[in-house]
Write an enzyme that holds these catalytic residues in place. Structure first.
Site, PDB file in Angstrom:
ATOM      1  N   GLY A  65       4.656   8.599   0.893  1.00  0.00           N
ATOM      2  CA  GLY A  65       4.020   7.639   0.016  1.00  0.00           C
ATOM      3  C   GLY A  65       2.526   7.512   0.252  1.00  0.00           C
ATOM      4  O   GLY A  65       1.798   8.511   0.376  1.00  0.00           O
ATOM      5  N   SER A  66       2.054   6.276   0.346  1.00  0.00           N
ATOM      6  CA  SER A  66       0.612   6.029   0.383  1.00  0.00           C
ATOM      7  C   SER A  66      -0.061   6.432   1.686  1.00  0.00           C
ATOM      8  O   SER A  66      -1.290   6.351   1.778  1.00  0.00           O
ATOM      9  CB  SER A  66       0.332   4.562   0.092  1.00  0.00           C
ATOM     10  OG  SER A  66       0.552   4.285  -1.275  1.00  0.00           O
ATOM     11  N   ILE A  67       0.680   6.875   2.682  1.00  0.00           N
ATOM     12  CA  ILE A  67       0.022   7.501   3.829  1.00  0.00           C
ATOM     13  C   ILE A  67      -0.775   8.707   3.348  1.00  0.00           C
ATOM     14  O   ILE A  67      -1.756   9.117   3.974  1.00  0.00           O
ATOM     15  CB  ILE A  67       1.047   7.876   4.918  1.00  0.00           C
ATOM     16  CG1 ILE A  67       1.738   6.618   5.452  1.00  0.00           C
ATOM     17  CG2 ILE A  67       0.385   8.610   6.079  1.00  0.00           C
ATOM     18  CD1 ILE A  67       2.853   6.894   6.453  1.00  0.00           C
ATOM     19  N   THR A  68      -0.373   9.267   2.195  1.00  0.00           N
ATOM     20  CA  THR A  68      -1.130  10.348   1.549  1.00  0.00           C
ATOM     21  C   THR A  68      -2.599   9.972   1.391  1.00  0.00           C
ATOM     22  O   THR A  68      -3.492  10.822   1.508  1.00  0.00           O
ATOM     23  CB  THR A  68      -0.521  10.662   0.173  1.00  0.00           C
ATOM     24  OG1 THR A  68       0.856  11.031   0.335  1.00  0.00           O
ATOM     25  CG2 THR A  68      -1.274  11.774  -0.537  1.00  0.00           C
ATOM     26  N   LYS A  69      -2.865   8.704   1.100  1.00  0.00           N
ATOM     27  CA  LYS A  69      -4.246   8.272   0.856  1.00  0.00           C
ATOM     28  C   LYS A  69      -5.143   8.519   2.057  1.00  0.00           C
ATOM     29  O   LYS A  69      -6.347   8.775   1.904  1.00  0.00           O
ATOM     30  CB  LYS A  69      -4.271   6.795   0.460  1.00  0.00           C
ATOM     31  CG  LYS A  69      -3.616   6.491  -0.880  1.00  0.00           C
ATOM     32  CD  LYS A  69      -3.663   5.007  -1.188  1.00  0.00           C
ATOM     33  CE  LYS A  69      -3.155   4.702  -2.601  1.00  0.00           C
ATOM     34  NZ  LYS A  69      -1.694   4.879  -2.731  1.00  0.00           N
TER      35      LYS A  69
END
Length: 459
Positions: A65-69
């Site tokens: 998920g937003s760990i991608t950011k």
């Protein structure tokens, strides 16, 4: 449980496994896997599963998920460090034609550009990216802003779609390929990517009122992928956590990584326990400041936190849409390790070398009448401490020109200079125009505004 090292005590390993088991059971997750790092090394991992004998290993991929950011932010900061952009640049200077052209790169990284939280149209996390083929499709053209740029922190997934497109524009190739070449390969993260590779977990929703499962779709979100599409493993994110603690010479310097974890915006109204840096979430947990990120996509939740003070990091994954609070679990695993095995400080050692002239600068100094002390540290550094009730402390890094640069809080980025009298003796210290003298308010010629010629007296 897979125990990767005997360095953690049995009681610590038992406590970590218990916390993970409770989270998987009470959170009704088909599976959970987690890991703890100490000083950059994975020293414990554990897993629980609904299937006996088939618990995931640290090599099984989950959607993060937003760990991608955090990965996208690193790509943008690499561009900044190479001089290809400035964080103060408006997006439109490098990526024209978007509704967010007036927002700065720094505002985009810190979710303070005021953009909408989500895309128009169908729920982007569960629909194919082909429904949003162009950048214009990730924001409402009529009302892209929800707040004035730079005023408040407002979390925005489309923001990171724009940042991914910015990377593509300046590199001339897809952001995922840039990520693989510039970040994943140097860090040895060969199990992290945009699409799953065997072995990987399947994502599920768990019925709220019954213990039954519904498979979640595994979609390619296209333009929105920089907001949350990556898959990874505990073993790979352990390498990422180590990088977020100290940087890597082939990816980002330690100084730039430290810049990422400095607060860039005020906390959201009413919540002073969490804020945001440049691509990193910053949270307070049990008295610790943690940096990292949480993440969720349909069928998956994830969390990664680093405690710089403790030299610890923790990662947790689950494959349930509304299952365990994996970010909270990761923070608790970190806290449990610190509680059971607090960091053992390095032995005190004397300086390997020192300069007599710098040694002569140490000792008491006064800002007006406020007493401070100055210590000599490694690499010709200086450390200012407050001895009384007023004043500011700070560490200072030596520069080649004979000055020092502040590293902390109020003095961060400010210059410390040693000012000498005509005969070469030290007159005073100047820290960003603040004058420090060896005696309270003396000598008179060094103190701005002068000193009463009658000196100290009794009334």
């Amino acid at each position: 449980m897979t125990d990767l090292s005997d360095e953690l005590l049995p009681t610590t390993r038992r406590a970590l496994l218990h916390r993970l088991a409770v989270a998987q059971s009470e959170g009704r997750a088909p599976s959970m896997v987690a890991g703890v790092l100490r000083d950059g090394r994975l020293v414990w991992s554990g897993a629980r599963s609904m299937v006996d004998g088939h618990a995931p290993t640290t090599d099984v991929q989950y959607r993060i998920g937003s760990i991608t950011k955090t990965f996208v932010a690193v790509l943008v900061l690499r561009l900044r460090d190479e001089g290809l952009l400035d964080l103060a640049d408006p997006l439109g200077r490098h990526l024209p034609g978007t509704p967010a052209g007036g927002a700065t790169v720094a505002q985009l990284l810190s979710h303070s550009a005021g953009l909408a939280s989500e895309t128009p149209g169908p729920w982007w996390e569960r629909t194919d990216g082909a429904l949003r083929p162009d950048l214009a499709d990730v924001l409402e053209a009529e009302r892209p802003l929800r707040h004035p740029a730079g005023r408040v922190h407002h979390y925005s997934n489309p923001t990171y779609a724009l940042l991914g497109a910015l990377v593509e524009r300046l590199r001339g190739e897809p952001w995922g390929e840039v990520l693989r070449r510039e970040v994943l390969e140097p860090l040895g993260m060969d199990r992290t990517g945009l699409l799953p590779e065997h072995p990987h977990a399947g994502g599920f929703a768990v019925h709220p009122w019954a213990d039954v499962l519904l498979p979640e779709p595994l979609t390619d979100t296209g333009r929105m992928a920089p907001a949350g599409q990556l898959w990874s493993t505990v073993a790979d994110l352990a390498k990422w956590a180590a990088f977020l603690a100290s940087g890597h010479e082939k990816v980002l310097s330690a100084d730039t990584v430290a810049e990422m974890r400095r607060p860039a915006v005020a906390p959201e109204p009413g919540d002073w326990s969490e804020t945001y840096g440049l691509g990193l979430q910053l949270v307070q947990h049990e008295g610790r400041i943690l940096h990292g990120h949480s993440g969720s996509m349909p069928g998956f939740t994830a969390g990664l936190w680093v405690s710089e003070t403790d030299g610890l990091a923790a990662i947790a994954f689950a494959n349930a849409t509304s299952g365990p609070r994996t970010a909270h679990v990761a923070a608790e695993l970190l806290a449990l390790t610190a509680q059971h095995e607090p960091r053992i400080p390095e032995p005190w050692r004397p300086l390997a070398e020192f300069d007599e002239q710098l040694l002569a600068l140490t000792g008491p100094w006064y800002w007006g009448a406020a007493p401070h002390s100055l210590r000599l540290t490694a690499d010709r550094g200086l450390e200012l401490s407050v001895l009384g009730r007023a004043g500011r402390a700070g560490r200072f890094r030596a520069e080649a020109d004979g000055t020092w640069t502040g590293l902390d809080d109020y003095y961060a980025g400010e210059t410390l200079r040693v000012v000498r009298a005509g005969d070469g003796s030290v007159s005073h210290l100047d820290i960003g125009s603040f004058v420090f003298t060896r005696e309270p308010y003396g000598p008179a010629e060094a103190v701005p505004g002068g000193v009463d010629p009658q000196g100290w007296r009794v009334y």
